[in-house]
Design an enzyme around this catalytic site. Structure first.
Site, PDB file in Angstrom:
ATOM      1  CG  HIS A 135       4.150  -1.874   2.536  1.00  0.00           C
ATOM      2  ND1 HIS A 135       2.464  -2.484   1.850  1.00  0.00           N
ATOM      3  CD2 HIS A 135       5.288  -2.600   3.274  1.00  0.00           C
ATOM      4  CE1 HIS A 135       2.463  -2.984   2.508  1.00  0.00           C
ATOM      5  NE2 HIS A 135       3.450  -3.396   4.202  1.00  0.00           N
TER       6      HIS A 135
ATOM      7  NE  ARG B 212      -3.193  -8.197  10.545  1.00  0.00           N
ATOM      8  CZ  ARG B 212      -1.460  -7.702  11.135  1.00  0.00           C
ATOM      9  NH1 ARG B 212      -0.954  -7.507  10.942  1.00  0.00           N
ATOM     10  NH2 ARG B 212      -0.816  -9.721  11.079  1.00  0.00           N
TER      11      ARG B 212
ATOM     12  CG  MET C  73      -1.206   4.264   4.446  1.00  0.00           C
ATOM     13  SD  MET C  73      -2.367   3.565   3.157  1.00  0.00           S
ATOM     14  CE  MET C  73      -2.686   5.247   2.104  1.00  0.00           C
TER      15      MET C  73
ATOM     16  CG  ASP D  14       4.558  -1.919  12.232  1.00  0.00           C
ATOM     17  OD1 ASP D  14       2.802  -2.560  12.938  1.00  0.00           O
ATOM     18  OD2 ASP D  14       4.192  -2.146  11.065  1.00  0.00           O
TER      19      ASP D  14
ATOM     20  CG  HIS E 263       0.157  -0.300   2.953  1.00  0.00           C
ATOM     21  ND1 HIS E 263       0.605   0.657   2.839  1.00  0.00           N
ATOM     22  CD2 HIS E 263      -0.523  -0.936   3.430  1.00  0.00           C
ATOM     23  CE1 HIS E 263       1.081   0.058   3.891  1.00  0.00           C
ATOM     24  NE2 HIS E 263       0.339  -0.833   4.477  1.00  0.00           N
TER      25      HIS E 263
HETATM   26  O1  PAF Z   1       6.334  -5.591   9.260  1.00  0.00           O
HETATM   27  C1  PAF Z   1       6.378  -5.952   8.432  1.00  0.00           C
HETATM   28  O2  PAF Z   1       5.497  -5.790   7.854  1.00  0.00           O
HETATM   29  C2  PAF Z   1       6.665  -7.204   9.244  1.00  0.00           C
HETATM   30  O3  PAF Z   1       6.897  -7.359  10.187  1.00  0.00           O
HETATM   31  C3  PAF Z   1       8.109  -7.678   9.136  1.00  0.00           C
HETATM   32  C4  PAF Z   1       9.561  -6.834   9.352  1.00  0.00           C
HETATM   33  C5  PAF Z   1       8.099  -7.390   7.457  1.00  0.00           C
HETATM   34  C6  PAF Z   1       8.960  -8.312   9.569  1.00  0.00           C
HETATM   35  O4  PAF Z   1       8.210  -9.424   8.758  1.00  0.00           O
END
Ligand code: PAF
Length: 281
Positions: free
Chosen positions: A37, A187, A184, A150, A34
């Site tokens: 990213h 999920r 964003m 995150d 999305h």
């Molecule tokens: O944030 C994420 O998409 C995942 O936790 C990661 C950092 C790719 C690890 O699998």
């Protein structure tokens, strides 16, 4: 762009790139790209001469009742977007390559992994730290870029890198939001129409608590209770996992919020777990 699923080949290509003095950056992802990213990918591209994006839905970071089996995937679309954004290597390993039979070594950042999201998702951060550690060892990037949505994950990875003397920078990049403020996330695709309409309240609640802080309320207990009340009033259908105000760097708690505090929330709308955070500064 090369798409490589073998970790031996990815490792070899990256070793050669390092030997020829390329600056390698890595954006670890679980795919289903999305705008969040894409902003990490575009930023990482500017910082490096070789951009590696990993795409791996890591089974080790999902609990038994979580959404591993239905995690959204669209490799063809992701590959197209990655190519358009100038990714040099899209690393798409298989679980059997990452966790071969007999795999038994795990990385756990003990001090940060058992509260906030860690308390509701036991083992989650152990799975995250382990896969990121493996990716860093395989790709050996100069920089690995993470999204600040995150936040806890980002802090944990930074701590792992410091504790294990790994030679890599770990910049965090700001959360990218929909026009209505919803952070964003892959999920978000799970949200029902009704839940999607009310989901912007997750961020509205955080803005509300930041405003309260700016108008002079610094008692963490009061701020947390008011945030909880905001969600009870505006998202009555939500199951709140936690609302916490913590030190943004140490994730530690105290009584008074300050400019370095972070308000963080995790809640479930229907079957969809959403997380978000805001710096109070
Ligand atoms: O944030 C994420 O998409 C995942 O936790 C990661 C950092 C790719 C690890 O699998």
């Amino acid at each position: 762009m090369e798409i490589v699923s073998s970790s031996d080949i990815a490792e070899k290509l990256c070793r050669q790139a390092r030997q020829s003095k390329q600056i390698i950056s890595l954006v670890p992802t679980m795919g289903f790209f999305h705008a969040g990213h894409m902003s990490l990918i575009r930023w990482a591209k500017e910082q490096s001469t070789m951009l590696v994006v990993s795409l791996f839905v890591n089974p080790a970071q999902f609990g038994p009742d979580e959404d591993f089996d239905r995690y959204p995937q669209d490799l063809e679309r992701d590959a197209r977007l990655a190519e358009e954004a100038g990714v040099d290597l899209l690393f798409t390993p298989e679980a059997r390559d990452i966790y071969p039979a007999g795999f038994s070594t795990w990385v756990e950042v003990e001090s940060f992994s058992h509260f906030l999201c860690g308390s509701k998702r036991p083992g989650h951060f152990r799975g995250v730290s382990t896969i990121v550690c493996k990716l860093l060892n395989l790709i050996r990037p100069h920089m690995a870029v993470f999204g600040q949505k995150d936040w806890q994950q980002w802090i944990i990875i930074r701590k792992m890198v410091r504790d294990l003397n790994m030679e890599v920078d770990v910049p965090g990049r700001p959360t990218v939001r929909e026009a209505d403020g919803l952070a964003m996330s892959s999920r978000n695709a799970y949200l029902s129409g009704e839940d999607r309409n009310s989901a912007p309240h997750v961020y509205q609640g955080l803005l509300h608590v930041r405003e309260l802080f700016h108008s002079g309320q610094t008692k963490i207990e009061v701020l947390e209770n008011l945030l909880l009340k905001y969600y009870r009033d505006n998202l009555p259908q939500a199951e709140v996992d936690y609302v916490r105000i913590v030190d943004a760097q140490t994730l530690g708690t105290s009584r008074q919020a300050g400019p370095g505090s972070l308000a963080a929330v995790a809640l479930k709308l229907g079957e969809t777990r959403l997380i978000d955070n805001i710096l109070l500064e």
